[in-house]
Design a protein around this motif. Structure first.
Motif, PDB file in Angstrom:
ATOM      1  N   GLY A  91      24.594 -24.269  28.686  1.00  0.00           N
ATOM      2  CA  GLY A  91      23.592 -24.503  27.927  1.00  0.00           C
ATOM      3  C   GLY A  91      23.232 -23.798  26.670  1.00  0.00           C
ATOM      4  O   GLY A  91      23.919 -22.637  26.569  1.00  0.00           O
ATOM      5  N   LEU A  97      18.340 -23.901  29.173  1.00  0.00           N
ATOM      6  CA  LEU A  97      18.621 -24.507  30.608  1.00  0.00           C
ATOM      7  C   LEU A  97      17.343 -24.506  31.108  1.00  0.00           C
ATOM      8  O   LEU A  97      16.999 -25.662  31.871  1.00  0.00           O
ATOM      9  CB  LEU A  97      19.663 -23.588  31.160  1.00  0.00           C
ATOM     10  N   LEU A 100      15.267 -27.663  30.229  1.00  0.00           N
ATOM     11  CA  LEU A 100      15.983 -28.755  30.875  1.00  0.00           C
ATOM     12  C   LEU A 100      15.289 -28.944  32.307  1.00  0.00           C
ATOM     13  O   LEU A 100      14.956 -30.069  32.753  1.00  0.00           O
ATOM     14  CB  LEU A 100      17.669 -28.888  30.948  1.00  0.00           C
ATOM     15  N   PHE A 246      21.548 -32.588  35.217  1.00  0.00           N
ATOM     16  CA  PHE A 246      21.423 -31.919  33.884  1.00  0.00           C
ATOM     17  C   PHE A 246      22.311 -32.651  32.733  1.00  0.00           C
ATOM     18  O   PHE A 246      21.725 -32.883  31.726  1.00  0.00           O
ATOM     19  CB  PHE A 246      22.218 -30.852  34.124  1.00  0.00           C
ATOM     20  N   GLU A 247      23.266 -33.396  33.394  1.00  0.00           N
ATOM     21  CA  GLU A 247      24.076 -34.232  32.155  1.00  0.00           C
ATOM     22  C   GLU A 247      23.369 -35.364  31.559  1.00  0.00           C
ATOM     23  O   GLU A 247      23.478 -35.934  30.566  1.00  0.00           O
ATOM     24  CB  GLU A 247      25.484 -34.750  32.741  1.00  0.00           C
ATOM     25  N   ARG A 250      20.701 -33.297  28.837  1.00  0.00           N
ATOM     26  CA  ARG A 250      20.866 -31.838  27.985  1.00  0.00           C
ATOM     27  C   ARG A 250      21.585 -32.437  26.680  1.00  0.00           C
ATOM     28  O   ARG A 250      21.749 -33.512  26.520  1.00  0.00           O
ATOM     29  CB  ARG A 250      21.972 -31.179  28.892  1.00  0.00           C
TER      30      ARG A 250
END
Length: 370
Positions: A91, A97, A100, A246-247, A250
């Protein structure tokens, strides 16, 4: 009077604030540059020569978009920690990050636990999702692990933040203490373990990475020891399903092509990293000596800065900082009660620490009204 589009209730209620006022903004306001930039915990030593050479060689390739998968950098970071690529997300630095994580784990009104005076960008992101920040005072200039655990339990908090080594005090907990903290957390509480300064502290402060635990996210950055603060690149390691989450949200094109290449080369040059770690340790010793020569108390540090107890209250330390700024020396200080008795000085180049040593006596005299 014209009407205007409405903000969401959460954003509309927020004050117009930023976590930090950068040195550039201060220079614009002052109308002149700082002579010593030793307040933002950057690495004045810069990145590895290998990194610089690689960046120069790919400068012409920046017309291409970055790899949205961050594949090569994820492979390198995974190999560096002995993990699978599925355990790594890249990130825009730890700051990106953290934003997120706030969106992933907390909603409006949820309680989020952190230490009073800890990294303010985390707090900024928590406010941005409408969550409720619950803070625990430091104990003996360290984050209070037992206090954090108690607040997590009483608030049923879905998220808790801990930095180790710590900013702004430079303190740290040894790995067994961190492991005890992790094991005592409810399984439903996610821990953000911010290890931005992990390369600079003792190895004994870093527990083995356990990606089998679904409630721990460990974060690293290229901004500190690797000397790439301007690149904005970091990564998190966690259990595979956490990384898949996360995917979902992000910014897939958020980490530039240059940043990915720089991070990859930085990881590959561990010899340079170790040379920086040694120079930082020497710089900490010098800052500590300067502080002691002026009757101040440097606190033990596992970071690339030294927090210095000015021996009085927050108002006095504020005067010291302002006096240093007026002498063109950029430093910062903690701002919450008890911690605010201190100033914080980043390790800089020799000539910057020369300036710090030269100007500190006058700043102290001005703060004392002498």
């Amino acid at each position: 009077m014209r009407q205007r589009p409405s903000l969401t209730p959460i954003i509309g209620a927020l004050p117009t604030t930023v976590p930090f006022v950068g040195p550039e903004a201060q220079e614009r306001e002052r109308g002149r540059p700082f002579r010593a930039r030793i307040g933002a915990n950057e690495s004045s030593f810069g990145p590895s020569p290998r990194v610089i050479a690689r960046m120069e060689s790919v400068a012409r390739d920046q017309w291409m978009y970055c790899d949205p998968d961050n594949y090569d950098l994820k492979v390198a970071a995974a190999a560096h920690h002995g993990l699978a690529i599925e355990n790594v997300v890249v990130g825009e630095g730890i700051d990106g990050l953290l934003g997120l994580v706030a969106r992933m784990y907390v909603g409006p009104g949820d309680a989020v636990v952190t230490s009073l005076g800890a990294y303010p960008t985390f707090n900024f992101h928590i406010a941005g999702v409408g969550a409720r920040l619950v803070t625990v005072p430091y104990a003996n200039d360290k984050e209070d692990l037992d206090g954090l655990l108690a607040k997590v339990a009483s608030e049923k908090a879905p998220l808790v933040y801990l930095s180790n080594p710590d900013n702004p005090m430079g303190s740290w907990w040894e790995a067994p203490d961190v492991i005890r903290f992790i094991e005592a957390l409810p399984e439903t509480t996610m821990l953000v373990l911010d290890e931005a300064y992990g390369e600079l502290g003792p190895a004994s402060a870093l527990p083995p990475i356990d990606v089998a635990r679904p409630n721990v996210i460990r974060m690293r950055t290229f901004s500190k020891a690797y000397g790439l603060a301007g690149i904005r690149c970091g990564y998190a390691v966690a259990e595979t399903e956490v990384i898949r989450d996360f995917e979902k949200i992000r910014n897939h094109y958020g980490v530039s092509r240059m940043a990915q290449i720089a991070g990859l080369e930085a990881l590959a040059d561990q010899d340079y990293l170790q040379s920086v770690v040694a120079r930082v340790a020497a710089g900490r010793r010098r800052i500590a000596a300067i502080a002691e020569e002026n009757g101040l108390k440097p606190l033990p540090s596992a970071t690339n800065f030294v927090t210095i107890d000015c021996g009085r209250d927050g108002a006095f330390a504020q005067k010291v900082m302002k006096a240093m700024l007026s002498r063109d020396v950029f430093i910062r200080k903690p701002m919450v009660p008890v911690l605010d008795r201190c100033i914080r000085v980043s390790v800089g180049l020799d000539h910057e620490l020369d300036i710090f040593a030269e100007e500190l006596p006058g700043a102290l005299a001005a703060a004392r009204g002498n």
